[in-house]
Write a protein that holds these residues in place. Structure first.
Motif, PDB file in Angstrom:
ATOM      1  N   LEU A 102       0.833  -1.201   0.000  1.00 42.97           N
ATOM      2  CA  LEU A 102       0.000   0.000   0.000  1.00 42.97           C
ATOM      3  C   LEU A 102       0.867   1.251   0.000  1.00 42.97           C
ATOM      4  CD1 LEU A 102      -2.733  -0.936   2.629  1.00 42.97           C
ATOM      5  CD2 LEU A 102      -2.958  -0.896   0.146  1.00 42.97           C
ATOM      6  N   HIS A 103       0.448   2.232  -0.787  1.00 37.78           N
ATOM      7  CA  HIS A 103       1.093   3.544  -0.768  1.00 37.78           C
ATOM      8  C   HIS A 103       0.557   4.346   0.410  1.00 37.78           C
ATOM      9  CE1 HIS A 103       3.320   3.519  -4.560  1.00 37.78           C
ATOM     10  NE2 HIS A 103       2.325   2.814  -5.065  1.00 37.78           N
ATOM     11  N   ASN A 104       1.077   5.547   0.578  1.00 35.71           N
ATOM     12  CA  ASN A 104       0.610   6.418   1.664  1.00 35.71           C
ATOM     13  C   ASN A 104      -0.846   6.819   1.505  1.00 35.71           C
ATOM     14  OD1 ASN A 104       3.118   6.354   2.814  1.00 35.71           O
ATOM     15  ND2 ASN A 104       3.802   8.272   1.889  1.00 35.71           N
ATOM     16  N   ASN A 105      -1.346   6.824   0.263  1.00 27.27           N
ATOM     17  CA  ASN A 105      -2.739   7.197   0.026  1.00 27.27           C
ATOM     18  C   ASN A 105      -3.657   5.976   0.005  1.00 27.27           C
ATOM     19  OD1 ASN A 105      -1.935   6.090  -2.364  1.00 27.27           O
ATOM     20  ND2 ASN A 105      -2.509   7.829  -3.633  1.00 27.27           N
ATOM     21  N   ALA A 106      -3.191   4.839   0.492  1.00 29.15           N
ATOM     22  CA  ALA A 106      -3.945   3.588   0.644  1.00 29.15           C
ATOM     23  C   ALA A 106      -4.291   2.923  -0.680  1.00 29.15           C
ATOM     24  CB  ALA A 106      -5.197   3.796   1.475  1.00 29.15           C
ATOM     25  N   GLN A 107      -3.577   3.246  -1.752  1.00 27.28           N
ATOM     26  CA  GLN A 107      -3.772   2.544  -3.010  1.00 27.28           C
ATOM     27  C   GLN A 107      -2.775   1.398  -3.103  1.00 27.28           C
ATOM     28  OE1 GLN A 107      -3.529   5.237  -6.287  1.00 27.28           O
ATOM     29  NE2 GLN A 107      -5.598   6.015  -5.980  1.00 27.28           N
ATOM     30  N   SER A 108      -3.262   0.269  -3.571  1.00 31.77           N
ATOM     31  CA  SER A 108      -2.419  -0.921  -3.674  1.00 31.77           C
ATOM     32  C   SER A 108      -1.634  -0.908  -4.981  1.00 31.77           C
ATOM     33  CB  SER A 108      -3.298  -2.170  -3.612  1.00 31.77           C
ATOM     34  OG  SER A 108      -2.508  -3.318  -3.748  1.00 31.77           O
ATOM     35  N   THR A 109      -0.383  -1.303  -4.892  1.00 31.33           N
ATOM     36  CA  THR A 109       0.498  -1.387  -6.050  1.00 31.33           C
ATOM     37  C   THR A 109       1.283  -2.680  -5.957  1.00 31.33           C
ATOM     38  OG1 THR A 109       0.739   1.005  -6.119  1.00 31.33           O
ATOM     39  CG2 THR A 109       2.367  -0.258  -7.300  1.00 31.33           C
ATOM     40  N   SER A 110       1.646  -3.212  -7.095  1.00 32.09           N
ATOM     41  CA  SER A 110       2.467  -4.413  -7.078  1.00 32.09           C
ATOM     42  C   SER A 110       3.683  -4.204  -7.956  1.00 32.09           C
ATOM     43  CB  SER A 110       1.664  -5.623  -7.559  1.00 32.09           C
ATOM     44  OG  SER A 110       1.318  -5.470  -8.912  1.00 32.09           O
ATOM     45  N   GLY A 111       4.755  -4.875  -7.578  1.00 27.31           N
ATOM     46  CA  GLY A 111       5.989  -4.866  -8.343  1.00 27.31           C
ATOM     47  C   GLY A 111       6.459  -6.294  -8.512  1.00 27.31           C
ATOM     48  N   GLN A 112       7.061  -6.576  -9.652  1.00 29.07           N
ATOM     49  CA  GLN A 112       7.505  -7.941  -9.921  1.00 29.07           C
ATOM     50  C   GLN A 112       8.964  -7.934 -10.335  1.00 29.07           C
ATOM     51  OE1 GLN A 112       5.041 -10.115 -12.608  1.00 29.07           O
ATOM     52  NE2 GLN A 112       6.367 -11.886 -12.630  1.00 29.07           N
ATOM     53  N   LEU A 113       9.671  -8.971  -9.905  1.00 26.67           N
ATOM     54  CA  LEU A 113      11.078  -9.132 -10.222  1.00 26.67           C
ATOM     55  C   LEU A 113      11.310 -10.585 -10.605  1.00 26.67           C
ATOM     56  CD1 LEU A 113      13.995  -7.999 -10.210  1.00 26.67           C
ATOM     57  CD2 LEU A 113      14.115  -8.679  -7.824  1.00 26.67           C
ATOM     58  N   ARG A 114      12.014 -10.794 -11.715  1.00 17.82           N
ATOM     59  CA  ARG A 114      12.351 -12.155 -12.132  1.00 17.82           C
ATOM     60  C   ARG A 114      13.858 -12.240 -12.298  1.00 17.82           C
ATOM     61  NH1 ARG A 114       9.693 -15.933 -16.803  1.00 17.82           N
ATOM     62  NH2 ARG A 114      11.086 -17.702 -16.471  1.00 17.82           N
ATOM     63  N   ARG A 115      14.432 -13.267 -11.691  1.00 20.18           N
ATOM     64  CA  ARG A 115      15.881 -13.482 -11.741  1.00 20.18           C
ATOM     65  C   ARG A 115      16.170 -14.915 -12.135  1.00 20.18           C
ATOM     66  NH1 ARG A 115      19.086  -9.564  -8.616  1.00 20.18           N
ATOM     67  NH2 ARG A 115      18.299  -7.706  -9.618  1.00 20.18           N
ATOM     68  N   THR A 116      17.245 -15.094 -12.879  1.00 16.16           N
ATOM     69  CA  THR A 116      17.750 -16.412 -13.225  1.00 16.16           C
ATOM     70  C   THR A 116      19.209 -16.463 -12.798  1.00 16.16           C
ATOM     71  OG1 THR A 116      16.274 -16.522 -15.125  1.00 16.16           O
ATOM     72  CG2 THR A 116      18.118 -18.056 -15.086  1.00 16.16           C
ATOM     73  N   LEU A 117      19.568 -17.515 -12.093  1.00 16.41           N
ATOM     74  CA  LEU A 117      20.934 -17.673 -11.617  1.00 16.41           C
ATOM     75  C   LEU A 117      21.431 -19.036 -12.055  1.00 16.41           C
ATOM     76  CD1 LEU A 117      23.099 -16.228  -9.918  1.00 16.41           C
ATOM     77  CD2 LEU A 117      22.224 -17.443  -7.949  1.00 16.41           C
ATOM     78  N   LEU A 118      22.636 -19.061 -12.587  1.00 12.00           N
ATOM     79  CA  LEU A 118      23.229 -20.279 -13.098  1.00 12.00           C
ATOM     80  C   LEU A 118      24.596 -20.445 -12.464  1.00 12.00           C
ATOM     81  CD1 LEU A 118      23.163 -22.596 -15.198  1.00 12.00           C
ATOM     82  CD2 LEU A 118      24.245 -21.014 -16.784  1.00 12.00           C
ATOM     83  N   ALA A 119      24.814 -21.588 -11.819  1.00 12.59           N
ATOM     84  CA  ALA A 119      26.123 -21.885 -11.229  1.00 12.59           C
ATOM     85  C   ALA A 119      26.919 -22.677 -12.257  1.00 12.59           C
ATOM     86  CB  ALA A 119      25.966 -22.689  -9.948  1.00 12.59           C
ATOM     87  N   GLU A 120      28.036 -22.106 -12.662  1.00 18.52           N
ATOM     88  CA  GLU A 120      28.872 -22.782 -13.644  1.00 18.52           C
ATOM     89  C   GLU A 120      29.868 -23.687 -12.944  1.00 18.52           C
ATOM     90  OE1 GLU A 120      30.621 -20.189 -16.496  1.00 18.52           O
ATOM     91  OE2 GLU A 120      28.843 -18.956 -16.622  1.00 18.52           O
ATOM     92  N   ARG A 121      30.375 -24.620 -13.687  1.00 18.88           N
ATOM     93  CA  ARG A 121      31.350 -25.557 -13.150  1.00 18.88           C
ATOM     94  C   ARG A 121      32.722 -24.896 -13.166  1.00 18.88           C
ATOM     95  NH1 ARG A 121      31.858 -31.085 -16.201  1.00 18.88           N
ATOM     96  NH2 ARG A 121      32.492 -29.608 -17.771  1.00 18.88           N
ATOM     97  N   TYR A 122      33.423 -24.991 -12.062  1.00 20.64           N
ATOM     98  CA  TYR A 122      34.757 -24.422 -11.926  1.00 20.64           C
ATOM     99  C   TYR A 122      35.768 -25.557 -11.899  1.00 20.64           C
ATOM    100  CZ  TYR A 122      38.801 -22.165  -9.842  1.00 20.64           C
ATOM    101  OH  TYR A 122      40.060 -21.711  -9.584  1.00 20.64           O
ATOM    102  N   VAL A 123      36.725 -25.502 -12.790  1.00 23.58           N
ATOM    103  CA  VAL A 123      37.747 -26.535 -12.853  1.00 23.58           C
ATOM    104  C   VAL A 123      39.074 -25.910 -12.465  1.00 23.58           C
ATOM    105  CG1 VAL A 123      38.927 -28.180 -14.332  1.00 23.58           C
ATOM    106  CG2 VAL A 123      36.510 -27.708 -14.688  1.00 23.58           C
ATOM    107  N   ASP A 124      39.685 -26.458 -11.426  1.00 22.67           N
ATOM    108  CA  ASP A 124      40.994 -26.004 -10.970  1.00 22.67           C
ATOM    109  C   ASP A 124      42.059 -26.621 -11.866  1.00 22.67           C
ATOM    110  OD1 ASP A 124      42.954 -24.817  -9.506  1.00 22.67           O
ATOM    111  OD2 ASP A 124      42.745 -26.124  -7.753  1.00 22.67           O
ATOM    112  N   ASP A 125      43.183 -25.960 -12.020  1.00 19.87           N
ATOM    113  CA  ASP A 125      44.257 -26.476 -12.858  1.00 19.87           C
ATOM    114  C   ASP A 125      44.800 -27.799 -12.328  1.00 19.87           C
ATOM    115  OD1 ASP A 125      44.046 -24.343 -14.562  1.00 19.87           O
ATOM    116  OD2 ASP A 125      45.591 -23.171 -13.544  1.00 19.87           O
ATOM    117  N   ASN A 126      44.684 -28.036 -11.020  1.00 18.47           N
ATOM    118  CA  ASN A 126      45.225 -29.243 -10.410  1.00 18.47           C
ATOM    119  C   ASN A 126      44.259 -30.418 -10.478  1.00 18.47           C
ATOM    120  OD1 ASN A 126      47.478 -27.729  -9.722  1.00 18.47           O
ATOM    121  ND2 ASN A 126      46.604 -27.150  -7.752  1.00 18.47           N
TER     122      ASN A 126
END
Length: 133
Positions: A102-126
């Motif tokens: 709710l805002h200060n004037n009592a009106q409802s608002t919505s917000g949306q967020l979309r995220r994608t996360l990818l864990a890559e494979r890490y290869v050590d030299d050893n």
């Protein structure tokens, strides 16, 4: 009388400006909190499942871990709807979060967020590539 009306008009303009500024600051703070909380929660979930494995996690465990982390990181008073589009044991998380508030004037608002996360494979030299993850 003329100066009284001028001061009343000036006070009214100041009050309106103050209310608009606090509402914009509140909206911006909510947006930043949602972005930070979702990013941190996704990173911690993938870290717990891929990098520092606490236990063998399946897709349902990853979903539960993400919701738990998100609940820990969000302090807002809005209504949150979390949709997990993809959660993979190979290191993929695709999540969207919708917040209604709710805002200060009592009106409802919505917000949306979309995220994608990818864990890559890490290869050590050893290490061999087959031994990594």
């Amino acid at each position: 009388m003329k100066s009284l009306i001028q001061f009343a008009a000036l006070f009214f303009m100041f009050t309106c400006t103050l209310m608009m500024t606090t509402d914009m600051m509140n909206t911006t703070a909510r947006k930043e909190e949602l972005e930070d909380a979702l990013s941190l929660s996704m990173r911690n979930t993938l870290k717990a499942s891929q990098i520092a494995c606490m236990y063998d996690m399946e897709e349902q465990d990853m979903r539960s871990e993400l919701i738990r982390n998100l609940a820990d990181n969000i302090n807002g008073d809005g209504t949150f709807t979390v949709v997990i589009h993809e959660a993979s044991e190979q290191g993929l998380l695709d999540v969207s979060v919708r917040e209604q508030f709710l805002h200060n004037n009592a009106q409802s608002t919505s917000g949306q967020l979309r995220r994608t996360l990818l864990a890559e494979r890490y290869v050590d030299d050893n290490e061999n590539e087959d031994e990594a993850w």
